[in-house]
Design a protein around this motif. Structure first.
Motif, PDB file in Angstrom:
ATOM      1  N   TYR A 110      -6.136  -6.311   3.710  1.00  0.00           N
ATOM      2  CA  TYR A 110      -5.065  -5.327   3.577  1.00  0.00           C
ATOM      3  C   TYR A 110      -3.726  -5.953   3.198  1.00  0.00           C
ATOM      4  O   TYR A 110      -2.950  -5.351   2.488  1.00  0.00           O
ATOM      5  CB  TYR A 110      -4.927  -4.513   4.871  1.00  0.00           C
ATOM      6  CG  TYR A 110      -6.204  -3.803   5.206  1.00  0.00           C
ATOM      7  CD1 TYR A 110      -6.660  -2.757   4.389  1.00  0.00           C
ATOM      8  CD2 TYR A 110      -6.998  -4.203   6.269  1.00  0.00           C
ATOM      9  CE1 TYR A 110      -7.860  -2.128   4.646  1.00  0.00           C
ATOM     10  CE2 TYR A 110      -8.212  -3.574   6.540  1.00  0.00           C
ATOM     11  CZ  TYR A 110      -8.627  -2.540   5.723  1.00  0.00           C
ATOM     12  OH  TYR A 110      -9.816  -1.924   5.971  1.00  0.00           O
ATOM     13  N   TYR A 111      -3.450  -7.181   3.682  1.00  0.00           N
ATOM     14  CA  TYR A 111      -2.132  -7.735   3.343  1.00  0.00           C
ATOM     15  C   TYR A 111      -2.132  -8.530   2.035  1.00  0.00           C
ATOM     16  O   TYR A 111      -1.078  -8.752   1.467  1.00  0.00           O
ATOM     17  CB  TYR A 111      -1.518  -8.527   4.504  1.00  0.00           C
ATOM     18  CG  TYR A 111      -2.189  -9.808   4.943  1.00  0.00           C
ATOM     19  CD1 TYR A 111      -2.347 -10.902   4.083  1.00  0.00           C
ATOM     20  CD2 TYR A 111      -2.618  -9.965   6.269  1.00  0.00           C
ATOM     21  CE1 TYR A 111      -2.927 -12.077   4.508  1.00  0.00           C
ATOM     22  CE2 TYR A 111      -3.205 -11.146   6.705  1.00  0.00           C
ATOM     23  CZ  TYR A 111      -3.359 -12.198   5.820  1.00  0.00           C
ATOM     24  OH  TYR A 111      -3.935 -13.364   6.244  1.00  0.00           O
ATOM     25  N   ILE A 125       0.028   3.096   1.952  1.00  0.00           N
ATOM     26  CA  ILE A 125       0.187   2.451   3.259  1.00  0.00           C
ATOM     27  C   ILE A 125      -1.159   2.186   3.928  1.00  0.00           C
ATOM     28  O   ILE A 125      -1.968   3.096   4.093  1.00  0.00           O
ATOM     29  CB  ILE A 125       1.028   3.367   4.190  1.00  0.00           C
ATOM     30  CG1 ILE A 125       2.390   3.667   3.545  1.00  0.00           C
ATOM     31  CG2 ILE A 125       1.193   2.739   5.567  1.00  0.00           C
ATOM     32  CD1 ILE A 125       3.163   4.777   4.257  1.00  0.00           C
ATOM     33  N   TRP A 126      -1.371   0.947   4.321  1.00  0.00           N
ATOM     34  CA  TRP A 126      -2.542   0.578   5.127  1.00  0.00           C
ATOM     35  C   TRP A 126      -2.079   0.324   6.554  1.00  0.00           C
ATOM     36  O   TRP A 126      -1.342  -0.628   6.815  1.00  0.00           O
ATOM     37  CB  TRP A 126      -3.241  -0.666   4.571  1.00  0.00           C
ATOM     38  CG  TRP A 126      -4.081  -0.349   3.385  1.00  0.00           C
ATOM     39  CD1 TRP A 126      -3.791  -0.617   2.073  1.00  0.00           C
ATOM     40  CD2 TRP A 126      -5.360   0.311   3.405  1.00  0.00           C
ATOM     41  NE1 TRP A 126      -4.818  -0.151   1.273  1.00  0.00           N
ATOM     42  CE2 TRP A 126      -5.791   0.408   2.055  1.00  0.00           C
ATOM     43  CE3 TRP A 126      -6.181   0.830   4.414  1.00  0.00           C
ATOM     44  CZ2 TRP A 126      -7.003   1.004   1.707  1.00  0.00           C
ATOM     45  CZ3 TRP A 126      -7.391   1.412   4.062  1.00  0.00           C
ATOM     46  CH2 TRP A 126      -7.785   1.493   2.725  1.00  0.00           C
ATOM     47  N   LEU A 145       7.253 -10.889  -1.398  1.00  0.00           N
ATOM     48  CA  LEU A 145       6.770 -10.029  -0.319  1.00  0.00           C
ATOM     49  C   LEU A 145       7.931  -9.710   0.628  1.00  0.00           C
ATOM     50  O   LEU A 145       8.609 -10.615   1.121  1.00  0.00           O
ATOM     51  CB  LEU A 145       5.667 -10.740   0.479  1.00  0.00           C
ATOM     52  CG  LEU A 145       5.160  -9.991   1.718  1.00  0.00           C
ATOM     53  CD1 LEU A 145       4.286  -8.801   1.317  1.00  0.00           C
ATOM     54  CD2 LEU A 145       4.372 -10.929   2.640  1.00  0.00           C
ATOM     55  N   LYS A 163       2.373  -1.270  -2.439  1.00  0.00           N
ATOM     56  CA  LYS A 163       1.447  -1.316  -1.305  1.00  0.00           C
ATOM     57  C   LYS A 163       2.171  -1.891  -0.086  1.00  0.00           C
ATOM     58  O   LYS A 163       2.887  -2.887  -0.204  1.00  0.00           O
ATOM     59  CB  LYS A 163       0.254  -2.209  -1.637  1.00  0.00           C
ATOM     60  CG  LYS A 163      -0.642  -1.647  -2.704  1.00  0.00           C
ATOM     61  CD  LYS A 163      -1.933  -2.453  -2.738  1.00  0.00           C
ATOM     62  CE  LYS A 163      -2.701  -2.304  -4.021  1.00  0.00           C
ATOM     63  NZ  LYS A 163      -2.955  -0.937  -4.443  1.00  0.00           N
ATOM     64  N   LEU A 164       1.951  -1.225   1.041  1.00  0.00           N
ATOM     65  CA  LEU A 164       2.607  -1.645   2.284  1.00  0.00           C
ATOM     66  C   LEU A 164       1.567  -1.708   3.396  1.00  0.00           C
ATOM     67  O   LEU A 164       0.707  -0.836   3.505  1.00  0.00           O
ATOM     68  CB  LEU A 164       3.702  -0.626   2.613  1.00  0.00           C
ATOM     69  CG  LEU A 164       4.580  -0.857   3.836  1.00  0.00           C
ATOM     70  CD1 LEU A 164       5.980  -0.293   3.585  1.00  0.00           C
ATOM     71  CD2 LEU A 164       3.996  -0.215   5.085  1.00  0.00           C
ATOM     72  N   VAL A 165       1.630  -2.756   4.204  1.00  0.00           N
ATOM     73  CA  VAL A 165       0.679  -2.911   5.310  1.00  0.00           C
ATOM     74  C   VAL A 165       1.442  -2.960   6.636  1.00  0.00           C
ATOM     75  O   VAL A 165       2.558  -3.470   6.689  1.00  0.00           O
ATOM     76  CB  VAL A 165      -0.181  -4.189   5.103  1.00  0.00           C
ATOM     77  CG1 VAL A 165       0.648  -5.465   5.188  1.00  0.00           C
ATOM     78  CG2 VAL A 165      -1.342  -4.249   6.085  1.00  0.00           C
ATOM     79  N   ALA A 205       5.349  -5.698   4.133  1.00  0.00           N
ATOM     80  CA  ALA A 205       4.647  -5.656   5.423  1.00  0.00           C
ATOM     81  C   ALA A 205       5.616  -5.229   6.510  1.00  0.00           C
ATOM     82  O   ALA A 205       6.736  -5.747   6.583  1.00  0.00           O
ATOM     83  CB  ALA A 205       4.069  -7.036   5.750  1.00  0.00           C
ATOM     84  N   ASN A 214      -2.805  -8.046  -1.125  1.00  0.00           N
ATOM     85  CA  ASN A 214      -2.143  -7.506  -2.319  1.00  0.00           C
ATOM     86  C   ASN A 214      -0.917  -6.661  -1.999  1.00  0.00           C
ATOM     87  O   ASN A 214      -0.476  -5.876  -2.820  1.00  0.00           O
ATOM     88  CB  ASN A 214      -3.135  -6.676  -3.126  1.00  0.00           C
ATOM     89  CG  ASN A 214      -4.273  -7.531  -3.614  1.00  0.00           C
ATOM     90  OD1 ASN A 214      -4.043  -8.623  -4.154  1.00  0.00           O
ATOM     91  ND2 ASN A 214      -5.495  -7.083  -3.390  1.00  0.00           N
ATOM     92  N   SER A 215      -0.385  -6.837  -0.798  1.00  0.00           N
ATOM     93  CA  SER A 215       0.738  -5.986  -0.412  1.00  0.00           C
ATOM     94  C   SER A 215       2.051  -6.444  -1.022  1.00  0.00           C
ATOM     95  O   SER A 215       2.262  -7.630  -1.250  1.00  0.00           O
ATOM     96  CB  SER A 215       0.878  -5.963   1.110  1.00  0.00           C
ATOM     97  OG  SER A 215      -0.184  -5.235   1.648  1.00  0.00           O
ATOM     98  N   ASN A 216       2.923  -5.480  -1.255  1.00  0.00           N
ATOM     99  CA  ASN A 216       4.288  -5.768  -1.684  1.00  0.00           C
ATOM    100  C   ASN A 216       5.231  -5.860  -0.489  1.00  0.00           C
ATOM    101  O   ASN A 216       6.292  -6.466  -0.562  1.00  0.00           O
ATOM    102  CB  ASN A 216       4.796  -4.661  -2.613  1.00  0.00           C
ATOM    103  CG  ASN A 216       3.877  -4.443  -3.797  1.00  0.00           C
ATOM    104  OD1 ASN A 216       3.118  -3.477  -3.839  1.00  0.00           O
ATOM    105  ND2 ASN A 216       3.913  -5.354  -4.753  1.00  0.00           N
TER     106      ASN A 216
END
Ligand code: GDP
Ligand code: MG
Length: 176
Positions: free
Chosen positions: A76-77, A60-61, A114, A5-7, A83, A79-81
């Motif tokens: 959105y951030y 991608i968010w 992260l 996951k990317l924000v 940013a 649970n992101s892997n």
């Protein structure tokens, strides 16, 4: 296949949606509508591990930069892997805004792995007119180094450096 996951975070109109659009659709709109709330897109990159091709899928968010949507960002951030924190090299206050996002990520995200990538967008605008630049590359790069961030200057308009961002993040996350 690996999924991450990317924000995208950053001030409004720095080019977050344009960067995603370049990466996902390899296109660019001069008159892009501003994002409402957030948009979801996905795209893959292929990385090499010895002789093996590994497919890495990004979910991608793309968030809206406006102040009124700020309270939604943690959703959105969290649970992101990775940013992408974006600023516009022709807007000084956009770097300050990016730095405040970096600060927030470092304080609020538990995941020590992260990957944060600081992106200076719109580098095409300085090709004909170096005076348009107001953020020194060296200043941003030094800040990134001191804070353990990946960094590059790119252009969503020409595509310069865009694929490389996601490639590098994919390689970093694969190694983790
Ligand atoms: P966002 O609010 O951060 O998502 O920004 P947008 O992607 O909506 O872009 C805001 C404006 O900047 C639009 O008019 C884009 O066409 C323009 N823009 C975005 N990226 C670039 C770039 O790399 N170069 C130039 N010259 N303009 C850009
Ligand atoms: Mg947008």
């Amino acid at each position: 296949m690996l999924q991450f996951k990317l924000v995208l975070l950053g001030d409004s109109s720095v080019g977050k949606s344009s960067i995603v659009n370049r990466f996902v659709k390899d296109s660019f709109d001069e008159f892009r509508e501003s994002t409402i709330g957030a948009a979801f897109l996905s795209q893959t990159v292929t990385i090499k591990d010895d002789d093996q091709d590994v497919t890495v899928k990004f979910e991608i968010w793309d968030t809206a930069g406006q102040e009124r949507y700020k309270s939604l960002a943690p959703m959105y951030y969290r649970n992101s892997n990775a940013a992408l924190v974006v600023y516009d090299i022709t807007q000084a206050d956009s770097l300050e805004k990016a730095q405040s996002w970096v600060h927030e990520l470092k304080n609020k995200v538990d995941d020590n792995n992260l990957v944060i990538y600081l992106v200076g967008n719109k580098v095409d605008l300085t090709k004909d007119d170096e005076e348009k630049r107001v953020v020194d590359r060296d200043v941003a790069e030094k800040y990134a180094q001191e804070n353990g961030l990946l960094f590059n200057e790119v252009s969503a308009k020409t595509g310069e450096g865009i694929q490389q961002i996601f490639q590098t993040i994919g390689e970093n996350l694969y190694e983790v």
